[in-house]
Motif scaffolding. Sequence first.
Motif, PDB file in Angstrom:
ATOM      1  N   LYS A 172      -8.317  -6.687 -10.988  1.00 42.56           N
ATOM      2  CA  LYS A 172      -6.512  -5.946 -10.771  1.00 42.56           C
ATOM      3  C   LYS A 172      -6.290  -6.038  -9.831  1.00 42.56           C
ATOM      4  O   LYS A 172      -6.588  -5.290  -9.086  1.00 42.56           O
ATOM      5  CB  LYS A 172      -6.217  -4.548 -11.761  1.00 42.56           C
ATOM      6  CG  LYS A 172      -5.027  -4.320 -11.674  1.00 42.56           C
ATOM      7  CD  LYS A 172      -4.955  -3.023 -12.599  1.00 42.56           C
ATOM      8  CE  LYS A 172      -3.431  -2.264 -12.503  1.00 42.56           C
ATOM      9  NZ  LYS A 172      -3.563  -0.809 -12.351  1.00 42.56           N
ATOM     10  N   ILE A 173      -5.645  -6.652  -9.510  1.00 43.75           N
ATOM     11  CA  ILE A 173      -4.718  -6.905  -8.477  1.00 43.75           C
ATOM     12  C   ILE A 173      -3.897  -5.601  -7.603  1.00 43.75           C
ATOM     13  O   ILE A 173      -3.730  -5.536  -7.044  1.00 43.75           O
ATOM     14  CB  ILE A 173      -3.929  -8.469  -7.976  1.00 43.75           C
ATOM     15  CG1 ILE A 173      -4.819  -9.670  -8.175  1.00 43.75           C
ATOM     16  CG2 ILE A 173      -3.404  -8.616  -6.586  1.00 43.75           C
ATOM     17  CD1 ILE A 173      -6.267  -9.634  -7.252  1.00 43.75           C
ATOM     18  N   GLY A 174      -3.044  -5.905  -8.519  1.00 45.45           N
ATOM     19  CA  GLY A 174      -2.116  -5.163  -8.583  1.00 45.45           C
ATOM     20  C   GLY A 174      -0.848  -4.101 -10.177  1.00 45.45           C
ATOM     21  O   GLY A 174      -0.867  -5.398 -10.407  1.00 45.45           O
ATOM     22  N   THR A 175       0.018  -3.028  -9.903  1.00 45.86           N
ATOM     23  CA  THR A 175       0.713  -2.754 -10.281  1.00 45.86           C
ATOM     24  C   THR A 175       2.500  -3.277  -9.718  1.00 45.86           C
ATOM     25  O   THR A 175       1.746  -2.370  -8.551  1.00 45.86           O
ATOM     26  CB  THR A 175       0.949  -1.857 -11.541  1.00 45.86           C
ATOM     27  OG1 THR A 175      -0.083  -2.018 -12.028  1.00 45.86           O
ATOM     28  CG2 THR A 175       1.864  -1.488 -12.121  1.00 45.86           C
ATOM     29  N   PHE A 176       2.898  -4.135 -10.411  1.00 43.74           N
ATOM     30  CA  PHE A 176       4.703  -3.310  -9.380  1.00 43.74           C
ATOM     31  C   PHE A 176       5.571  -3.268  -9.989  1.00 43.74           C
ATOM     32  O   PHE A 176       6.067  -3.713 -10.994  1.00 43.74           O
ATOM     33  CB  PHE A 176       4.190  -5.187  -8.625  1.00 43.74           C
ATOM     34  CG  PHE A 176       3.434  -5.202  -8.179  1.00 43.74           C
ATOM     35  CD1 PHE A 176       3.336  -5.430  -6.422  1.00 43.74           C
ATOM     36  CD2 PHE A 176       2.084  -6.298  -8.477  1.00 43.74           C
ATOM     37  CE1 PHE A 176       1.734  -5.688  -5.845  1.00 43.74           C
ATOM     38  CE2 PHE A 176       1.342  -6.356  -8.209  1.00 43.74           C
ATOM     39  CZ  PHE A 176       1.234  -6.620  -6.257  1.00 43.74           C
ATOM     40  N   CYS A 177       7.104  -2.765  -9.092  1.00 36.31           N
ATOM     41  CA  CYS A 177       8.106  -2.582  -9.584  1.00 36.31           C
ATOM     42  C   CYS A 177       9.024  -3.451  -9.046  1.00 36.31           C
ATOM     43  O   CYS A 177       8.437  -4.500  -8.009  1.00 36.31           O
ATOM     44  CB  CYS A 177       8.553  -0.767  -9.609  1.00 36.31           C
ATOM     45  SG  CYS A 177       7.412   0.170 -10.297  1.00 36.31           S
ATOM     46  N   SER A 178      10.492  -3.636  -8.780  1.00 37.54           N
ATOM     47  CA  SER A 178      11.323  -4.185  -8.397  1.00 37.54           C
ATOM     48  C   SER A 178      11.790  -3.796  -6.569  1.00 37.54           C
ATOM     49  O   SER A 178      11.331  -2.029  -7.087  1.00 37.54           O
ATOM     50  CB  SER A 178      12.398  -5.417  -9.545  1.00 37.54           C
ATOM     51  OG  SER A 178      11.950  -5.073 -10.415  1.00 37.54           O
ATOM     52  N   ASN A 179      12.478  -4.576  -6.427  1.00 36.98           N
ATOM     53  CA  ASN A 179      13.441  -3.688  -5.210  1.00 36.98           C
ATOM     54  C   ASN A 179      12.468  -3.218  -4.024  1.00 36.98           C
ATOM     55  O   ASN A 179      11.772  -2.520  -3.351  1.00 36.98           O
ATOM     56  CB  ASN A 179      14.046  -3.235  -5.939  1.00 36.98           C
ATOM     57  CG  ASN A 179      15.159  -3.148  -6.328  1.00 36.98           C
ATOM     58  OD1 ASN A 179      15.850  -4.289  -6.384  1.00 36.98           O
ATOM     59  ND2 ASN A 179      15.304  -2.270  -7.094  1.00 36.98           N
ATOM     60  N   GLY A 180      11.086  -4.405  -3.789  1.00 38.96           N
ATOM     61  CA  GLY A 180       9.921  -4.048  -2.692  1.00 38.96           C
ATOM     62  C   GLY A 180       9.968  -5.042  -1.538  1.00 38.96           C
ATOM     63  O   GLY A 180      11.501  -5.620  -1.663  1.00 38.96           O
ATOM     64  N   THR A 181       8.728  -5.523  -1.220  1.00 38.88           N
ATOM     65  CA  THR A 181       8.387  -6.226   0.248  1.00 38.88           C
ATOM     66  C   THR A 181       7.842  -7.247  -0.022  1.00 38.88           C
ATOM     67  O   THR A 181       7.556  -8.562   0.351  1.00 38.88           O
ATOM     68  CB  THR A 181       8.105  -5.342   1.128  1.00 38.88           C
ATOM     69  OG1 THR A 181       7.050  -5.074   0.704  1.00 38.88           O
ATOM     70  CG2 THR A 181       9.381  -4.259   1.708  1.00 38.88           C
ATOM     71  N   VAL A 182       7.275  -7.293  -1.543  1.00 38.69           N
ATOM     72  CA  VAL A 182       5.775  -8.396  -1.489  1.00 38.69           C
ATOM     73  C   VAL A 182       6.321  -9.649  -2.163  1.00 38.69           C
ATOM     74  O   VAL A 182       7.807  -9.704  -3.247  1.00 38.69           O
ATOM     75  CB  VAL A 182       4.606  -7.754  -2.616  1.00 38.69           C
ATOM     76  CG1 VAL A 182       3.937  -9.141  -3.509  1.00 38.69           C
ATOM     77  CG2 VAL A 182       4.459  -6.644  -2.551  1.00 38.69           C
ATOM     78  N   SER A 183       6.174 -10.353  -1.569  1.00 39.95           N
ATOM     79  CA  SER A 183       7.379 -12.244  -1.815  1.00 39.95           C
ATOM     80  C   SER A 183       6.401 -13.027  -2.857  1.00 39.95           C
ATOM     81  O   SER A 183       6.315 -13.948  -3.497  1.00 39.95           O
ATOM     82  CB  SER A 183       8.055 -12.377  -0.981  1.00 39.95           C
ATOM     83  OG  SER A 183       7.181 -13.315   0.209  1.00 39.95           O
TER      84      SER A 183
END
Length: 837
Positions: A172-183
Amino acid sequence: MAGLNCGVTLALLGGLLLGAALLPRRAEASEIALPPGSGLTVSIKPGTLSVARPCYILFSKTPTIMLSIKSGEKKTFSFMCQNPENHFVIEIHKNIDCVSGRCPFGEVQLQPPTSALPALNRTFIWDIQAHKSIGLELQFSMPRLRQIGPGESCPDGVTHSISGRTNAAMVKIGTFCSNGTVSRIKMQERVKMALHLPWFHDRNVSGFSIANRSSIKRLCIIESVFEGEGSATLMSANYPDGFPEDELMTWQFVIPPHLRASVSFLHFNVSNCEKKEERVEYYIPGSTTNPEVYKLADKQPGNMAGNFNLSLQGCDQDAQNPGILRLKFQVLVQHPQNESYITYTVDLSNERATSLTIEPRPVKLSRKFVPGCFVCLESRACSTNLTLTPGSKHKISFLCDDLTRLWMNAKQTISCMDHRSCHRKSYLLQVPRDILQLPVQLHDFSWKLLVPKDKLSLALVPAEKLQQDTRERICNTSFSYLMASSSSSPGQDLYFGYFCSGGSIEQIQVKQNMSVTLRTFSPSFQQEVSKQGLKVSFIPHFKEEGVFTVTPDTKSKVYLRTPNWERGLPSLNSVSWNISVPNDQVACLTFVKEQTGLVCQTGRAFMIIQDQRTQAEEVFTLEEMLPKPSFHHHNFWVNVSNCSPVSGKQLNLLFQVSLTPRTIDLPVLLTAVVGGGVFLLFALGLIIFFVKKNRKKKKNKGLAVGIYNGNVNTQMPMQPKKLQKVRKDSESHVYADIDDTIVYGHLLLDSNGSFVQPEVDTYRPFQGPKGDCPPSPPPIHSRAPTAKLTTEEPPPGSSAESESEPYTFSHPTKGNESNRDTDIPLLDAHEPAESVE
């Protein structure tokens, strides 16, 4: 009869309507058709929410709880309840094979579109598999992603879950939401992307695209782009579970060159390595030592300009006890401050027992972005808190938009273990200049003072006299001293309280080890630096827990209270106050309360008030009424000795001392003047009387020897008798006065015939120093409740002689001074008045 039939008909009709209302109403029918060869599979299955009433899927007139639609199939169904979103979820799974077929690079579409799906919580899953030597890249258009940890959720309910594969195991790399910095997220061999959409969300785009890249030779690469100030929290793969063994994960940060970035590790664990070593590596532009290698426990770099990379490297773990490697960190990007270009030198090379910690003040958390405050060692190793160790010279700088968000805490230990070498040795408790020159407010500077037990004690003398902080007189200065005495017995520590400058306490003596903490309350402390300073000396050991030397001010009252004010004076402890009274003043001692409220379990609690000049003392028991206000013309002691009190009935004593000028009443003054005049006249008369008497004696004296001798011939040879009276007819044998010196003068002659001066001495009262030691309280079992002793009444059996009465001792000389005849005509030299026999 007709009326009865009408009533039955109405009842049957009502029952049918009620039954129809209670039956579950079906939702509208839905149809899903999947084109052949699309690689799609749609599954409708129960959700995780528990609902009291069950709901079913009606397909081909058969109720069911699961429905699966594969590629090339078309199915029509409906739900047998009005709120199917509370009962079911739908998953759309798409397999993308980039090994045997053409990989659909570019923007990924939502298939089937959300408009063709029932209003259920939806999860789109893309499972992309490529060759081991091929790297796959997920590109996220605006808005970019923000990683969240376990237990966190996204505000809009839209989440992205990304996984990869390594050694046939999913990671599992990770769980993400919107409005961040990961492109971008790059992975090797296989990528699994899941997009979770709530049933009410009308999103119809995936928000990401797939690109083909060369081999990345690691687990994954995450790119984080900052366009301005901000922060990002990122985690290692499988967090909070363990990072895969012997894997490498990299984060790339894109930062505008005019901004500065700092890295802080929020939480980490290390595993048990058999080979290699777990570490983090930085590739920093402009660094001559790329990559810079750090351990996870090291201070991480900060104040970095421009782009940089951070990599986490695992190790070969112990098979029996592998442990867990995991990391959660934060990257903070902000504008450089003026202080970030200034380097401060803190020299602790000569301070062998001094440490300094710079850390953030406690503040309330805010959801808004707040630029960080970092302290940088050697301009690169930055962290939110920094501890400078003793014995070294340190160079530090600050990366902070507001330095008031930081403060400093320092500690120093001064000890003496050999009482012979440090007796009477003194130290100055003062904040070093290198610490005061820093642009951060000093919060606490603590000194720990250690002495050998029962060998030495401590004496503190302030640069300016101190005031004890009480409710009646509060300290309003920018700093205070917090003083406490530590004891080896639990519960026996003494907290003397807070003290500030501008009072009447000249010295504080403490029996044993103690701590002194200088605490500041405002930045104006920098303007009052000259007022701080305590001189501590090692003095001979004494039995009192504490002794305060107080010289009251004539302009204000002095408030003093016993130590441990909040919890009460510890059992069997004794504290004294040495209070000085100027010659032209009178001190008034007043107790704020009439009673202490003390209840003794064992022993008795006493207070002794002793006059230091006359040594007269008054003893009071503290379980009874406290004494009324008393006036003192000389220096005096106040000693308080505690018993073993009952729980909740502790000893707290507060008193005040005020000074007033001495005044003499007019009648007393007149009486003194008249008495002095009479005494003067009487003394003058005595002097005149004794002078006349001495002159008369000297006039009538002949030789030094005036002893009556019957064998002496009082007539001139061959002369008739001039004295015709016989002895019995005259009173010549009666002596009005006989001087001791004349009668016994022959005893004072030495062998040469000269007089020996008598040895004379006078008793003189003791004139040595008095009042240097506090009064010793009587033993607990023998103290009287109240006793008053004065030196004006002598004790029984004593002599009433004056202290200055002279005692004269005369020693006779050797020789025989018997009576003898003489031929010397004694009476020719003087005119005879009467016959002498």
